[in-house]
Each structure stands twice: as structure tokens, then as C-alpha cells.
Design an enzyme around this catalytic site. Structure first.
Site, PDB file in Angstrom:
ATOM      1  N   ASN A 161       0.845  -1.190  -0.065  1.00 53.10           N
ATOM      2  CA  ASN A 161       0.154  -0.006   0.144  1.00 53.10           C
ATOM      3  C   ASN A 161       0.780   1.137   0.044  1.00 53.10           C
ATOM      4  O   ASN A 161       1.452   1.432   1.027  1.00 53.10           O
ATOM      5  CB  ASN A 161      -0.807   0.008   1.171  1.00 53.10           C
ATOM      6  CG  ASN A 161      -1.577   0.966   1.320  1.00 53.10           C
ATOM      7  OD1 ASN A 161      -1.958   2.134   0.466  1.00 53.10           O
ATOM      8  ND2 ASN A 161      -2.388   1.375   2.685  1.00 53.10           N
ATOM      9  N   LYS A 180       0.219   4.449  -0.348  1.00 54.30           N
ATOM     10  CA  LYS A 180      -0.388   5.346   0.492  1.00 54.30           C
ATOM     11  C   LYS A 180      -0.122   6.759  -0.511  1.00 54.30           C
ATOM     12  O   LYS A 180      -0.138   6.577  -1.880  1.00 54.30           O
ATOM     13  CB  LYS A 180       0.083   5.811   1.747  1.00 54.30           C
ATOM     14  CG  LYS A 180      -0.002   4.372   2.543  1.00 54.30           C
ATOM     15  CD  LYS A 180       0.174   4.493   4.142  1.00 54.30           C
ATOM     16  CE  LYS A 180       0.132   3.126   4.976  1.00 54.30           C
ATOM     17  NZ  LYS A 180       0.391   3.149   6.185  1.00 54.30           N
ATOM     18  N   HIS A 210      -9.250   1.650   5.261  1.00 54.20           N
ATOM     19  CA  HIS A 210      -7.865   1.815   6.035  1.00 54.20           C
ATOM     20  C   HIS A 210      -7.919   2.795   7.153  1.00 54.20           C
ATOM     21  O   HIS A 210      -8.890   3.490   7.124  1.00 54.20           O
ATOM     22  CB  HIS A 210      -6.588   2.212   4.946  1.00 54.20           C
ATOM     23  CG  HIS A 210      -5.419   2.262   5.268  1.00 54.20           C
ATOM     24  ND1 HIS A 210      -5.002   2.902   6.351  1.00 54.20           N
ATOM     25  CD2 HIS A 210      -4.316   1.182   5.098  1.00 54.20           C
ATOM     26  CE1 HIS A 210      -3.715   2.558   6.626  1.00 54.20           C
ATOM     27  NE2 HIS A 210      -3.334   1.446   5.942  1.00 54.20           N
ATOM     28  N   GLU A 228      -6.291   4.897   8.182  1.00 54.00           N
ATOM     29  CA  GLU A 228      -5.963   6.410   7.789  1.00 54.00           C
ATOM     30  C   GLU A 228      -7.219   6.816   7.304  1.00 54.00           C
ATOM     31  O   GLU A 228      -7.388   8.117   7.397  1.00 54.00           O
ATOM     32  CB  GLU A 228      -4.812   6.663   7.072  1.00 54.00           C
ATOM     33  CG  GLU A 228      -3.584   6.167   7.759  1.00 54.00           C
ATOM     34  CD  GLU A 228      -2.527   5.539   7.019  1.00 54.00           C
ATOM     35  OE1 GLU A 228      -2.445   5.559   5.534  1.00 54.00           O
ATOM     36  OE2 GLU A 228      -1.519   4.935   7.357  1.00 54.00           O
ATOM     37  N   GLU A 249      -4.744  -4.824  10.786  1.00 52.23           N
ATOM     38  CA  GLU A 249      -3.730  -3.943  10.974  1.00 52.23           C
ATOM     39  C   GLU A 249      -3.872  -3.058  12.049  1.00 52.23           C
ATOM     40  O   GLU A 249      -4.646  -2.026  12.359  1.00 52.23           O
ATOM     41  CB  GLU A 249      -3.609  -2.686   9.787  1.00 52.23           C
ATOM     42  CG  GLU A 249      -3.392  -3.379   8.336  1.00 52.23           C
ATOM     43  CD  GLU A 249      -2.907  -2.208   7.311  1.00 52.23           C
ATOM     44  OE1 GLU A 249      -2.077  -2.519   6.762  1.00 52.23           O
ATOM     45  OE2 GLU A 249      -3.508  -1.495   7.258  1.00 52.23           O
ATOM     46  N   GLY A 275       3.438   2.193  10.339  1.00 52.73           N
ATOM     47  CA  GLY A 275       4.401   3.163  10.136  1.00 52.73           C
ATOM     48  C   GLY A 275       5.364   3.558  11.573  1.00 52.73           C
ATOM     49  O   GLY A 275       6.004   4.693  11.454  1.00 52.73           O
ATOM     50  N   SER A 282       4.231  -2.385  10.041  1.00 53.62           N
ATOM     51  CA  SER A 282       5.805  -2.515  10.099  1.00 53.62           C
ATOM     52  C   SER A 282       6.250  -3.746   9.707  1.00 53.62           C
ATOM     53  O   SER A 282       7.278  -4.404  10.441  1.00 53.62           O
ATOM     54  CB  SER A 282       6.184  -2.157  11.559  1.00 53.62           C
ATOM     55  OG  SER A 282       5.945  -0.763  11.772  1.00 53.62           O
TER      56      SER A 282
HETATM   57  P1  13P Z   1       3.774   0.335   7.382  1.00 56.88           P
HETATM   58  O1  13P Z   1       4.152  -1.009   6.830  1.00 56.88           O
HETATM   59  O2  13P Z   1       4.309   1.525   6.913  1.00 56.88           O
HETATM   60  O3  13P Z   1       3.501   0.023   9.001  1.00 56.88           O
HETATM   61  O4  13P Z   1       2.056   0.445   6.713  1.00 56.88           O
HETATM   62  C1  13P Z   1       1.168  -0.515   7.171  1.00 56.88           C
HETATM   63  C2  13P Z   1       0.042  -0.119   6.388  1.00 56.88           C
HETATM   64  O5  13P Z   1      -0.784   0.761   6.822  1.00 56.88           O
HETATM   65  C3  13P Z   1      -0.325  -0.825   5.163  1.00 56.88           C
HETATM   66  O6  13P Z   1      -1.845  -0.476   4.638  1.00 56.88           O
END
Ligand code: 13P
Length: 250
Positions: A9, A11, A95, A97, A167, A173, A213
Site C-alpha cells: 500500500n 499511500k 484503511h 488512515e 492492521e 508506520g 511494520s
Molecule cells: P507500514 O508497513 O508502513 O507500517 O504500513 C502498514 C499499512 O498501513 C499498510 O496498509
């Protein structure tokens, strides 16, 4: 047997030229892998281009979101018809976010999934608890609430095709990945809840990814868990080199 599915992803990262560089290198690097389903989710503006570049490859192209109407006066939104027209393989819905910064709720997530199903677009549904919720010991309550709201009154046959990305928000992140055992327990709880909602057969078919992560150093361990069938990767999927290492480590 559920096939492992590892998706990146991106983003709000990777420009058009970065997308091109990534795909040219990545395509070569993963071309002989056939036991793992592989996907990338570039930005909307680069989706059609990415899809064209990935033609005749084993790389699926995924949209990061989608609106729940076919067309109309919804400035800034993306229609499922637009995604269908460029043969997008999957769409990510809900997601954290999107829920955190853009006001998405279980109700709007449910509407999006319904719309995707109507157009036969495959869905990756993201769910997960916040740090505070984990610390309060209510992870399973949160996951159950999200599943019941997001998947409310959906067609059983279509639910079997869904991919769920677990997640934990605190692991996204942050470099703080969930302990393998905690990730497995959460994914097992998700499968049990799916069984209660849709029956054993469907619960066994649904693939559950872990996200938060994931990197080359830990991907194999997560994938070896009984209820973890893949990964949704953010940061480590942005460069062809690190993403292919993560996949090859499995
Ligand atoms: P990271 O791998 O950067 O932690 O992000 C995970 C994520 O939100 C994938 O959708």
C-alpha cells in the site's frame, strides 16, 4: 489451501516516474514467483499507467479507496466504474488512515464494500485496534464491532472472496510491529468471528493479511502463522528492492 497474498500500500507516495522505475525493476525481480499473490496499490493518478505496465506480469494493481456511488456530483471521489474500466484487481476499503483522517465509518465502509461487490471488484478490508484499545484489553471487542459493522448483511458467497487486513493502528508506520503471537491471535479471532457470521466454509476461505511494520526481517515469521495468509505493507513496499526482498524472504 489459501494462497499467500502480499500487497504494497503506497499511500500518498511515489510519483509517476517513481512508479515507472519501481515497476520496471520489480517486475523482473518477482517474475518467477508463482506461489505468492503479489500486488501494489499506487496513487489514483498513476493507477491506469501502473496497470498498463503490469500487464503480462504477476503483479496485481490495487486501488487505495473507492466511492459508493457509480457517478455524479462528488468532487474528488473515484467511481467503481472508473476502476472497472482499467481492470483494477482489488480495492482497499476502510484503511485506518481513511477512518482516522477522512471520517470513514463502519456504515460508509459497508456501503463501499457493497458497491465493490455489485461491480465484482475484489476487496481488501482493513480493520484494527488503536493503542489505547489494546492497552484497555478490548482488541477483540473492537475487531468484532468493525467486522459486524463493515460486513453487515453482505452476500455470503461474495464475502468468501474478501481479503481482510488486520492492521493494529499502533503498528502502522511506527517500526513497532505486533508480536507474532498477538498478530496470530487477532487473526484467529477474526476467523472465528467470520465463522459466527458466515459459517465455517467461508471463514476458512477468507484470506487474512497482517499489516504494520512488516519488513524483510519479519515477513517469514508472520506468514508461517496458521491464520495469517499474507501482508499489507506500507513503508517497506515503496522501493522495488526492499519489497522484493520482503516477498522472497517468505
Ligand atoms: P507500514 O508497513 O508502513 O507500517 O504500513 C502498514 C499499512 O498501513 C499498510 O496498509
Amino acid at each position: 489451501m489459501r494462497k499467500i497474498f502480499i500487497a504494497g500500500n503506497w499511500k500518498m507516495n511515489n510519483t509517476l516516474s517513481e512508479t515507472k522505475t519501481f515497476i520496471e525493476e520489480f517486475k523482473q525481480s518477482v517474475k518467477s514467483i508463482d506461489n505468492i499473490e503479489i500486488g501494489i496499490a499506487p496513487s489514483f493518478v498513476n493507477l491506469a499507467y501502473a496497470k498498463a505496465l503490469c500487464q503480462d506480469s504477476n503483479i496485481k494493481v490495487i486501488a487505495q479507496n473507492m466511492y459508493f456511488e457509480d457517478n455524479g456530483a462528488y468532487t474528488g471521489e473515484i467511481s467503481p466504474l472508473m476502476l472497472k474500466d482499467i481492470n483494477i484487481d482489488y480495492v482497499i476499503i476502510g484503511h485506518s488512515e481513511r477512518r482516522q483522517y477522512f471520517g470513514e465509518t463502519e456504515e460508509t465502509v459497508n456501503k463501499r464494500i457493497r458497491k465493490a461487490f455489485e461491480h465484482n471488484i475484489k476487496v481488501i478490508l482493513c480493520i484494527g485496534e488503536k493503542l489505547q484499545e489494546r492497552e484497555q484489553g478490548i482488541t477483540n471487542i473492537v475487531l468484532e464491532k468493525q467486522l459486524k459493522g463493515d460486513l453487515k448483511e453482505l452476500d455470503n458467497n461474495k464475502v468468501a472472496e474478501i481479503v481482510i487486513a488486520y492492521e493494529p493502528v499502533w503498528a502502522i508506520g511506527t517500526g513497532k510491529s505486533a508480536k507474532t503471537e498477538d498478530a496470530q491471535n487477532a487473526c484467529n479471532f477474526i476467523r472465528k468471528t467470520l465463522k459466527d457470521m458466515f459459517g465455517e466454509e467461508i471463514a476458512q476461505k477468507v484470506r487474512i493479511q497482517y499489516g504494520g511494520s512488516v519488513k524483510a526481517e519479519n515477513s517469514k515469521e508472520y506468514m508461517s502463522q496458521t491464520d495469517i495468509d499474507g501482508a499489507l505493507v506500507g513503508g517497506a513496499s515503496l522501493k522495488a528492492d526492499s519489497f522484493s526482498k520482503l516477498i522472497k524472504a517468505v
